[in-house]
Design an enzyme around this catalytic site. Structure first.
Site, PDB file in Angstrom:
ATOM      1  N   HIS A   7      35.664  46.459  36.255  1.00 10.51           N
ATOM      2  CA  HIS A   7      34.360  45.784  36.177  1.00 10.51           C
ATOM      3  C   HIS A   7      34.375  44.481  36.960  1.00 10.51           C
ATOM      4  O   HIS A   7      35.437  43.944  37.282  1.00 10.51           O
ATOM      5  CB  HIS A   7      33.924  45.527  34.728  1.00 10.51           C
ATOM      6  CG  HIS A   7      34.842  44.658  33.928  1.00 10.51           C
ATOM      7  ND1 HIS A   7      35.847  45.160  33.138  1.00 10.51           N
ATOM      8  CD2 HIS A   7      34.908  43.304  33.783  1.00 10.51           C
ATOM      9  CE1 HIS A   7      36.475  44.156  32.535  1.00 10.51           C
ATOM     10  NE2 HIS A   7      35.946  43.021  32.912  1.00 10.51           N
ATOM     11  N   HIS A  79      34.888  36.825  37.015  1.00 14.03           N
ATOM     12  CA  HIS A  79      36.174  37.465  37.292  1.00 14.03           C
ATOM     13  C   HIS A  79      35.945  38.916  37.705  1.00 14.03           C
ATOM     14  O   HIS A  79      34.862  39.456  37.520  1.00 14.03           O
ATOM     15  CB  HIS A  79      37.129  37.391  36.091  1.00 14.03           C
ATOM     16  CG  HIS A  79      36.706  38.143  34.865  1.00 14.03           C
ATOM     17  ND1 HIS A  79      36.020  37.565  33.827  1.00 14.03           N
ATOM     18  CD2 HIS A  79      36.882  39.437  34.489  1.00 14.03           C
ATOM     19  CE1 HIS A  79      35.802  38.458  32.874  1.00 14.03           C
ATOM     20  NE2 HIS A  79      36.308  39.616  33.254  1.00 14.03           N
ATOM     21  N   GLU A 130      41.366  39.802  36.059  1.00 17.09           N
ATOM     22  CA  GLU A 130      41.744  40.401  34.780  1.00 17.09           C
ATOM     23  C   GLU A 130      42.433  41.722  35.081  1.00 17.09           C
ATOM     24  O   GLU A 130      41.980  42.484  35.935  1.00 17.09           O
ATOM     25  CB  GLU A 130      40.472  40.644  33.941  1.00 17.09           C
ATOM     26  CG  GLU A 130      40.743  41.289  32.592  1.00 17.09           C
ATOM     27  CD  GLU A 130      39.456  41.496  31.772  1.00 17.09           C
ATOM     28  OE1 GLU A 130      38.351  41.535  32.358  1.00 17.09           O
ATOM     29  OE2 GLU A 130      39.577  41.631  30.542  1.00 17.09           O
TER      30      GLU A 130
HETATM   31 CO    CO Z   1      36.385  41.296  31.886  1.00 16.20          CO
END
Ligand code: CO
Length: 134
Positions: A7, A79, A130
């Site tokens: 994502h 992020h 991440e």
């Molecule tokens: Co995230």
């Protein structure tokens, strides 16, 4: 080592208007808001054919995204999340390569109930990364 883009996370100051923007203006499939008190955020996942968008909104008094939104009052990309098969092996490889893992280096359980780690943006071209074990 890294796999699919899981994502892209976008921090927003007004969650309801961001939901409406993605649902009504962009015509995307928008999930229900989930409070993540351990992470100090409310998240909304938007499912696209090839990846997801994660809307992030502050939850509680000292949300880790409050400072980001003060610097970026209209919101912004916060992020990106890459998938890994083995988060401990990935962490050990990254630490051995000199990259900094945030928060002491132990994985936390993320919004998808899977282990996640964050990598220092200064080590990755100004991008907070991440990693999520899938
Ligand atoms: Co995230």
């Amino acid at each position: 080592m890294i796999g699919r883009l899981n994502h892209v996370a976008i921090a927003v100051t007004d969650l309801e208007s961001a939901i409406a923007l993605y649902r009504d203006t962009l015509g995307a499939t928008v999930g229900a808001p989930q409070d993540e008190p351990d992470h100090g955020v409310t998240v909304v996942f938007i499912t696209l054919p090839n990846t997801k968008i994660e809307l992030l909104h502050p939850l509680g008094g000292n949300s880790p995204i409050s400072g980001f939104l003060e610097k970026n009052p209209s919101g912004g990309i916060h992020h990106i999340c890459y998938e890994v098969d083995d988060i401990i092996a990935a962490r050990d490889h990254l630490v051995a390569s000199g990259a900094r893992v945030l928060g002491g280096g132990e994985p936390k359980i993320g919004a998808h109930k899977k282990p996640v780690l964050f990598l220092h943006p200064k080590d990755f071209n100004g991008t907070l990364i991440e990693l999520e074990q899938v």
